[in-house]
Design an enzyme around this catalytic site. Structure first.
Site, PDB file in Angstrom:
ATOM      1  N   CYS A 182     -20.869  40.117 -10.616  1.00  0.00           N
ATOM      2  CA  CYS A 182     -22.078  40.138  -9.809  1.00  0.00           C
ATOM      3  C   CYS A 182     -23.194  39.514 -10.624  1.00  0.00           C
ATOM      4  CB  CYS A 182     -22.476  41.571  -9.429  1.00  0.00           C
ATOM      5  SG  CYS A 182     -22.935  42.588 -10.854  1.00  0.00           S
ATOM      6  N   ASP A 216     -42.363  44.498  -7.100  1.00  0.00           N
ATOM      7  CA  ASP A 216     -41.922  43.933  -5.836  1.00  0.00           C
ATOM      8  C   ASP A 216     -41.044  42.717  -6.088  1.00  0.00           C
ATOM      9  OD1 ASP A 216     -41.824  43.494  -3.002  1.00  0.00           O
ATOM     10  OD2 ASP A 216     -43.804  44.418  -2.858  1.00  0.00           O
ATOM     11  N   GLY A 235     -37.093  20.436 -13.571  1.00  0.00           N
ATOM     12  CA  GLY A 235     -36.735  21.733 -14.123  1.00  0.00           C
ATOM     13  C   GLY A 235     -36.567  21.666 -15.622  1.00  0.00           C
TER      14      GLY A 235
END
Length: 352
Positions: free
Chosen positions: A20, A54, A143
Protein backbone atom coordinates in the site's frame (compact mmCIF):
# COMPACT_ATOMS: atom_id res chain seq x y z
CA UNK A 1 9.45 -2.66 -30.98
CA UNK A 2 8.07 -3.30 -27.51
CA UNK A 3 7.89 -0.42 -25.08
CA UNK A 4 10.43 -0.33 -22.20
CA UNK A 5 7.63 -1.31 -19.80
CA UNK A 6 7.12 -4.58 -21.64
CA UNK A 7 10.45 -5.88 -20.32
CA UNK A 8 10.50 -3.90 -17.06
CA UNK A 9 11.57 -5.49 -13.78
CA UNK A 10 8.75 -6.08 -11.30
CA UNK A 11 8.43 -2.62 -9.83
CA UNK A 12 6.71 -3.85 -6.68
CA UNK A 13 9.66 -6.10 -5.95
CA UNK A 14 11.79 -2.96 -5.63
CA UNK A 15 9.62 -1.43 -2.95
CA UNK A 16 9.76 -2.60 0.66
CA UNK A 17 6.24 -2.66 2.08
CA UNK A 18 4.75 -2.06 -1.35
CA UNK A 19 1.38 -3.51 -0.43
CA UNK A 20 0.00 0.00 0.00
CA UNK A 21 1.02 3.61 -0.26
CA UNK A 22 1.37 3.71 3.50
CA UNK A 23 1.89 6.87 5.49
CA UNK A 24 4.17 7.15 8.48
CA UNK A 25 2.41 6.05 11.68
CA UNK A 26 -0.02 8.79 12.67
CA UNK A 27 0.78 8.66 16.36
CA UNK A 28 4.46 9.32 15.69
CA UNK A 29 3.62 12.22 13.38
CA UNK A 30 1.24 13.74 15.91
CA UNK A 31 3.90 13.57 18.62
CA UNK A 32 6.43 15.15 16.27
CA UNK A 33 4.11 17.99 15.25
CA UNK A 34 3.15 18.64 18.86
CA UNK A 35 6.82 19.16 19.71
CA UNK A 36 7.42 21.67 16.90
CA UNK A 37 6.72 25.40 17.07
CA UNK A 38 6.87 25.91 13.30
CA UNK A 39 3.60 24.16 12.35
CA UNK A 40 1.47 26.88 10.77
CA UNK A 41 -2.16 27.02 11.96
CA UNK A 42 -4.91 28.71 9.97
CA UNK A 43 -4.78 32.49 10.35
CA UNK A 44 -5.79 35.41 8.16
CA UNK A 45 -5.80 34.33 4.52
CA UNK A 46 -4.38 30.91 5.40
CA UNK A 47 -7.73 29.16 5.72
CA UNK A 48 -6.34 25.65 6.26
CA UNK A 49 -2.79 25.10 7.50
CA UNK A 50 -0.68 22.24 8.76
CA UNK A 51 -2.16 22.36 12.26
CA UNK A 52 -5.63 21.44 10.99
CA UNK A 53 -4.46 18.07 9.62
CA UNK A 54 -6.68 18.34 6.54
CA UNK A 55 -6.06 16.96 3.06
CA UNK A 56 -4.43 20.14 1.69
CA UNK A 57 -3.46 23.69 2.62
CA UNK A 58 -5.74 26.51 1.47
CA UNK A 59 -4.66 30.12 0.93
CA UNK A 60 -7.32 32.75 0.13
CA UNK A 61 -6.52 35.09 -2.77
CA UNK A 62 -9.72 37.14 -2.75
CA UNK A 63 -13.38 36.75 -1.87
CA UNK A 64 -14.07 34.09 -4.49
CA UNK A 65 -10.71 32.40 -5.03
CA UNK A 66 -8.35 30.34 -2.89
CA UNK A 67 -5.29 28.30 -3.78
CA UNK A 68 -5.29 24.64 -2.69
CA UNK A 69 -1.81 23.14 -2.25
CA UNK A 70 -0.87 19.51 -1.68
CA UNK A 71 1.76 16.88 -2.44
CA UNK A 72 1.85 13.09 -2.37
CA UNK A 73 4.27 10.42 -3.60
CA UNK A 74 5.03 6.78 -2.88
CA UNK A 75 6.89 3.64 -3.89
CA UNK A 76 5.48 1.26 -6.55
CA UNK A 77 2.33 -0.61 -5.64
CA UNK A 78 1.77 -2.31 -9.02
CA UNK A 79 4.16 -3.88 -11.51
CA UNK A 80 3.23 -1.82 -14.57
CA UNK A 81 5.16 1.49 -14.61
CA UNK A 82 2.49 3.43 -16.51
CA UNK A 83 -0.23 2.25 -14.14
CA UNK A 84 1.91 3.27 -11.18
CA UNK A 85 2.24 6.76 -12.69
CA UNK A 86 -1.49 6.99 -13.31
CA UNK A 87 -2.33 5.86 -9.76
CA UNK A 88 0.16 8.26 -8.19
CA UNK A 89 -1.19 11.22 -10.14
CA UNK A 90 -4.82 10.42 -9.35
CA UNK A 91 -3.86 10.04 -5.68
CA UNK A 92 -2.10 13.43 -5.57
CA UNK A 93 -4.92 15.23 -7.37
CA UNK A 94 -7.49 13.70 -5.02
CA UNK A 95 -6.55 15.98 -2.13
CA UNK A 96 -7.62 19.00 -4.18
CA UNK A 97 -11.00 17.43 -4.97
CA UNK A 98 -11.45 16.52 -1.29
CA UNK A 99 -11.22 20.22 -0.41
CA UNK A 100 -13.81 21.19 -3.03
CA UNK A 101 -11.26 22.47 -5.55
CA UNK A 102 -10.09 21.75 -9.09
CA UNK A 103 -6.41 21.12 -9.92
CA UNK A 104 -4.65 23.71 -12.07
CA UNK A 105 -0.96 22.84 -12.28
CA UNK A 106 1.39 20.17 -10.94
CA UNK A 107 5.09 19.31 -10.87
CA UNK A 108 6.49 15.80 -10.73
CA UNK A 109 8.41 14.42 -7.75
CA UNK A 110 10.55 11.38 -8.56
CA UNK A 111 13.30 9.31 -6.96
CA UNK A 112 15.04 6.82 -9.25
CA UNK A 113 17.98 4.42 -8.98
CA UNK A 114 20.90 5.72 -11.03
CA UNK A 115 21.97 2.12 -11.68
CA UNK A 116 19.98 -1.07 -12.06
CA UNK A 117 16.69 0.29 -13.39
CA UNK A 118 16.46 1.75 -16.91
CA UNK A 119 15.55 5.43 -17.01
CA UNK A 120 13.17 4.62 -19.88
CA UNK A 121 10.90 3.01 -17.30
CA UNK A 122 10.76 6.34 -15.48
CA UNK A 123 9.55 7.77 -18.76
CA UNK A 124 6.64 5.32 -18.66
CA UNK A 125 5.83 6.38 -15.10
CA UNK A 126 5.88 10.07 -16.01
CA UNK A 127 3.74 9.43 -19.08
CA UNK A 128 1.14 7.69 -16.94
CA UNK A 129 1.06 10.63 -14.55
CA UNK A 130 0.75 13.10 -17.41
CA UNK A 131 -2.15 11.10 -18.89
CA UNK A 132 -4.22 11.36 -15.72
CA UNK A 133 -3.31 15.01 -15.15
CA UNK A 134 -4.43 15.83 -18.69
CA UNK A 135 -7.76 14.10 -18.05
CA UNK A 136 -8.14 16.35 -15.00
CA UNK A 137 -7.35 19.49 -17.01
CA UNK A 138 -4.21 19.96 -14.91
CA UNK A 139 -0.96 21.17 -16.49
CA UNK A 140 2.26 19.32 -15.60
CA UNK A 141 5.17 21.74 -15.66
CA UNK A 142 8.41 19.88 -14.96
CA UNK A 143 9.47 18.68 -11.55
CA UNK A 144 12.47 17.33 -9.67
CA UNK A 145 14.24 13.95 -9.64
CA UNK A 146 16.87 12.54 -7.28
CA UNK A 147 18.99 9.39 -7.27
CA UNK A 148 17.53 6.90 -4.80
CA UNK A 149 17.86 3.08 -4.60
CA UNK A 150 14.08 2.73 -4.11
CA UNK A 151 11.92 4.36 -6.82
CA UNK A 152 9.28 6.84 -5.75
CA UNK A 153 6.89 9.00 -7.73
CA UNK A 154 4.17 11.54 -7.13
CA UNK A 155 3.18 15.16 -7.68
CA UNK A 156 2.93 18.51 -5.97
CA UNK A 157 -0.36 20.08 -7.03
CA UNK A 158 -1.87 23.57 -6.96
CA UNK A 159 -5.63 23.90 -7.34
CA UNK A 160 -8.30 26.54 -7.07
CA UNK A 161 -11.40 26.61 -4.87
CA UNK A 162 -14.07 29.03 -3.74
CA UNK A 163 -13.17 29.91 -0.13
CA UNK A 164 -16.88 30.33 0.64
CA UNK A 165 -17.57 26.70 -0.31
CA UNK A 166 -14.67 24.64 0.97
CA UNK A 167 -15.00 21.06 2.18
CA UNK A 168 -12.91 20.35 5.29
CA UNK A 169 -12.67 17.56 7.86
CA UNK A 170 -14.00 19.57 10.81
CA UNK A 171 -17.57 20.33 9.66
CA UNK A 172 -19.39 17.01 10.13
CA UNK A 173 -22.46 17.36 12.37
CA UNK A 174 -24.75 14.77 13.99
CA UNK A 175 -27.43 13.75 11.51
CA UNK A 176 -25.14 13.94 8.47
CA UNK A 177 -25.23 10.92 6.18
CA UNK A 178 -21.88 9.26 5.44
CA UNK A 179 -21.34 8.46 1.76
CA UNK A 180 -18.30 6.70 0.29
CA UNK A 181 -17.65 7.16 -3.43
CA UNK A 182 -15.29 4.25 -4.20
CA UNK A 183 -14.94 0.66 -2.98
CA UNK A 184 -12.21 -0.24 -0.50
CA UNK A 185 -9.65 -3.05 -0.64
CA UNK A 186 -6.80 -1.63 -2.72
CA UNK A 187 -4.24 -2.30 0.01
CA UNK A 188 -5.18 -5.96 0.27
CA UNK A 189 -5.13 -6.42 -3.51
CA UNK A 190 -1.74 -4.71 -3.79
CA UNK A 191 -0.34 -6.89 -1.00
CA UNK A 192 -1.62 -10.00 -2.79
CA UNK A 193 0.01 -8.77 -6.01
CA UNK A 194 3.34 -8.40 -4.25
CA UNK A 195 3.06 -12.04 -3.15
CA UNK A 196 1.96 -13.29 -6.58
CA UNK A 197 -1.62 -14.05 -5.56
CA UNK A 198 -3.73 -11.37 -7.30
CA UNK A 199 -5.44 -12.48 -10.51
CA UNK A 200 -5.59 -10.31 -13.59
CA UNK A 201 -9.26 -9.36 -13.27
CA UNK A 202 -8.84 -8.61 -9.57
CA UNK A 203 -5.85 -6.36 -10.23
CA UNK A 204 -7.55 -4.58 -13.14
CA UNK A 205 -10.58 -3.72 -11.01
CA UNK A 206 -8.27 -2.26 -8.34
CA UNK A 207 -6.22 -0.28 -10.88
CA UNK A 208 -9.39 1.05 -12.52
CA UNK A 209 -10.59 2.25 -9.11
CA UNK A 210 -7.26 3.81 -8.13
CA UNK A 211 -6.89 5.68 -11.45
CA UNK A 212 -10.45 7.02 -11.40
CA UNK A 213 -10.40 10.73 -10.61
CA UNK A 214 -12.51 12.05 -7.75
CA UNK A 215 -13.50 15.05 -9.87
CA UNK A 216 -17.14 14.08 -10.43
CA UNK A 217 -17.53 13.09 -6.78
CA UNK A 218 -16.13 16.42 -5.59
CA UNK A 219 -18.35 18.48 -7.87
CA UNK A 220 -21.45 16.48 -6.91
CA UNK A 221 -20.66 16.95 -3.23
CA UNK A 222 -20.30 20.72 -3.61
CA UNK A 223 -23.58 20.93 -5.51
CA UNK A 224 -25.28 19.04 -2.67
CA UNK A 225 -24.00 21.45 -0.03
CA UNK A 226 -21.48 19.08 1.53
CA UNK A 227 -19.04 20.91 3.80
CA UNK A 228 -17.27 17.96 5.46
CA UNK A 229 -15.19 15.59 3.35
CA UNK A 230 -11.89 13.76 3.14
CA UNK A 231 -10.33 11.25 0.80
CA UNK A 232 -9.61 7.71 1.97
CA UNK A 233 -5.94 6.76 1.73
CA UNK A 234 -3.29 5.24 3.99
CA UNK A 235 -5.15 5.45 7.31
CA UNK A 236 -8.03 3.38 5.91
CA UNK A 237 -11.75 4.12 5.88
CA UNK A 238 -12.16 4.03 9.65
CA UNK A 239 -8.92 5.92 10.21
CA UNK A 240 -9.93 8.83 8.00
CA UNK A 241 -13.44 8.82 9.43
CA UNK A 242 -11.92 8.95 12.93
CA UNK A 243 -9.86 12.01 11.93
CA UNK A 244 -12.98 13.72 10.57
CA UNK A 245 -14.99 12.94 13.68
CA UNK A 246 -12.25 14.04 16.07
CA UNK A 247 -11.89 17.35 14.23
CA UNK A 248 -15.70 17.77 14.24
CA UNK A 249 -16.14 16.64 17.87
CA UNK A 250 -18.69 14.03 16.86
CA UNK A 251 -19.16 10.24 16.68
CA UNK A 252 -20.50 7.93 13.96
CA UNK A 253 -22.21 4.67 13.20
CA UNK A 254 -20.95 2.66 10.22
CA UNK A 255 -23.03 -0.01 8.47
CA UNK A 256 -20.35 -2.61 7.84
CA UNK A 257 -22.31 -4.64 5.31
CA UNK A 258 -23.07 -1.59 3.15
CA UNK A 259 -19.47 -0.51 2.52
CA UNK A 260 -18.54 -1.21 -1.14
CA UNK A 261 -15.63 -3.64 -1.53
CA UNK A 262 -13.45 -4.42 -4.54
CA UNK A 263 -13.89 -7.80 -6.25
CA UNK A 264 -12.06 -10.64 -4.45
CA UNK A 265 -10.75 -8.30 -1.72
CA UNK A 266 -12.71 -10.10 1.01
CA UNK A 267 -11.37 -13.47 -0.15
CA UNK A 268 -7.80 -12.16 -0.19
CA UNK A 269 -8.28 -10.71 3.30
CA UNK A 270 -9.45 -14.12 4.53
CA UNK A 271 -6.31 -15.61 3.00
CA UNK A 272 -4.13 -13.26 5.05
CA UNK A 273 -2.89 -10.70 2.51
CA UNK A 274 -2.75 -7.87 5.02
CA UNK A 275 -0.22 -5.04 4.77
CA UNK A 276 1.76 -3.68 7.69
CA UNK A 277 -0.03 -0.36 7.28
CA UNK A 278 -3.40 -2.03 7.71
CA UNK A 279 -2.26 -3.85 10.85
CA UNK A 280 -1.00 -0.53 12.25
CA UNK A 281 -4.39 1.05 11.51
CA UNK A 282 -6.17 -1.70 13.44
CA UNK A 283 -3.92 -1.21 16.45
CA UNK A 284 -4.17 2.59 16.42
CA UNK A 285 -7.98 2.57 16.40
CA UNK A 286 -8.42 -0.21 18.93
CA UNK A 287 -9.76 2.18 21.59
CA UNK A 288 -11.85 4.28 19.19
CA UNK A 289 -13.80 1.61 17.29
CA UNK A 290 -16.53 -0.67 18.66
CA UNK A 291 -16.89 -3.56 16.21
CA UNK A 292 -20.10 -5.61 16.22
CA UNK A 293 -19.12 -9.28 16.82
CA UNK A 294 -21.38 -10.20 13.90
CA UNK A 295 -19.04 -8.39 11.47
CA UNK A 296 -16.95 -10.92 9.55
CA UNK A 297 -13.21 -10.73 10.40
CA UNK A 298 -12.30 -10.01 6.78
CA UNK A 299 -14.78 -7.12 6.68
CA UNK A 300 -13.30 -5.68 9.87
CA UNK A 301 -9.84 -5.80 8.27
CA UNK A 302 -11.08 -4.19 5.07
CA UNK A 303 -12.57 -1.29 7.03
CA UNK A 304 -9.03 -0.61 8.30
CA UNK A 305 -7.31 -1.43 4.99
CA UNK A 306 -4.66 1.12 4.02
CA UNK A 307 -5.92 2.55 0.73
CA UNK A 308 -4.21 4.19 -2.21
CA UNK A 309 -6.16 6.74 -4.28
CA UNK A 310 -9.42 5.85 -2.57
CA UNK A 311 -12.75 7.59 -2.86
CA UNK A 312 -14.14 10.61 -1.07
CA UNK A 313 -15.80 10.16 2.32
CA UNK A 314 -18.61 12.71 2.48
CA UNK A 315 -20.70 13.85 5.44
CA UNK A 316 -23.83 14.99 3.59
CA UNK A 317 -26.77 16.93 5.01
CA UNK A 318 -29.80 14.67 5.36
CA UNK A 319 -31.93 16.87 3.11
CA UNK A 320 -29.62 16.43 0.11
CA UNK A 321 -28.11 12.98 0.74
CA UNK A 322 -30.54 11.04 -1.47
CA UNK A 323 -30.09 13.41 -4.40
CA UNK A 324 -26.33 13.33 -3.94
CA UNK A 325 -26.21 9.54 -3.97
CA UNK A 326 -28.37 9.47 -7.10
CA UNK A 327 -26.02 11.97 -8.76
CA UNK A 328 -22.94 9.94 -7.84
CA UNK A 329 -24.46 6.72 -9.14
CA UNK A 330 -25.44 8.56 -12.32
CA UNK A 331 -21.76 9.31 -12.90
CA UNK A 332 -21.04 5.58 -12.76
CA UNK A 333 -19.44 5.67 -9.31
CA UNK A 334 -19.71 2.77 -6.85
CA UNK A 335 -21.05 5.11 -4.20
CA UNK A 336 -23.00 3.99 -1.14
CA UNK A 337 -24.44 5.28 2.10
CA UNK A 338 -22.24 3.66 4.74
CA UNK A 339 -23.36 5.28 7.99
CA UNK A 340 -24.26 8.45 9.82
CA UNK A 341 -22.67 11.04 12.08
CA UNK A 342 -24.04 10.88 15.63
CA UNK A 343 -23.80 12.46 19.04
CA UNK A 344 -21.16 10.86 21.24
CA UNK A 345 -17.55 10.82 22.24
CA UNK A 346 -15.28 12.69 19.85
CA UNK A 347 -13.91 10.28 17.24
CA UNK A 348 -15.92 7.29 18.48
CA UNK A 349 -17.03 4.82 15.76
CA UNK A 350 -19.54 2.02 16.18
CA UNK A 351 -19.65 -0.56 13.37
CA UNK A 352 -22.88 -2.56 13.01
Amino acid sequence: MASPAAHAPRLTALSPGAGCACKLPLAKLERLFASMDTIQPASGDLLVGAAEGDDAAVLRQDEGHALVLTTDFFTPIVDDPRDWGRISAANALSDVYAMGGRPLIAVNIAAWPGDGLPVEILGEVLSGGAEVAAAAGCLVAGGHTIDDPVPKYGMAVVGMADPRHLMTIDRAVPGDVLILTKPIGTGIVATALKRGAAGGATLRAAVDSMTLLNADAGQAALAAGVRAATDVTGFGLLGHLHRMLTASEAAATVYGDQVPILPDAAMLARDGFISGGTRANVERLREAVVMDPAIAPETALLLHDAQTSGGLLLAAPTATADALLHNLLGHGLSAAVIGEVTQGGSGRITVH
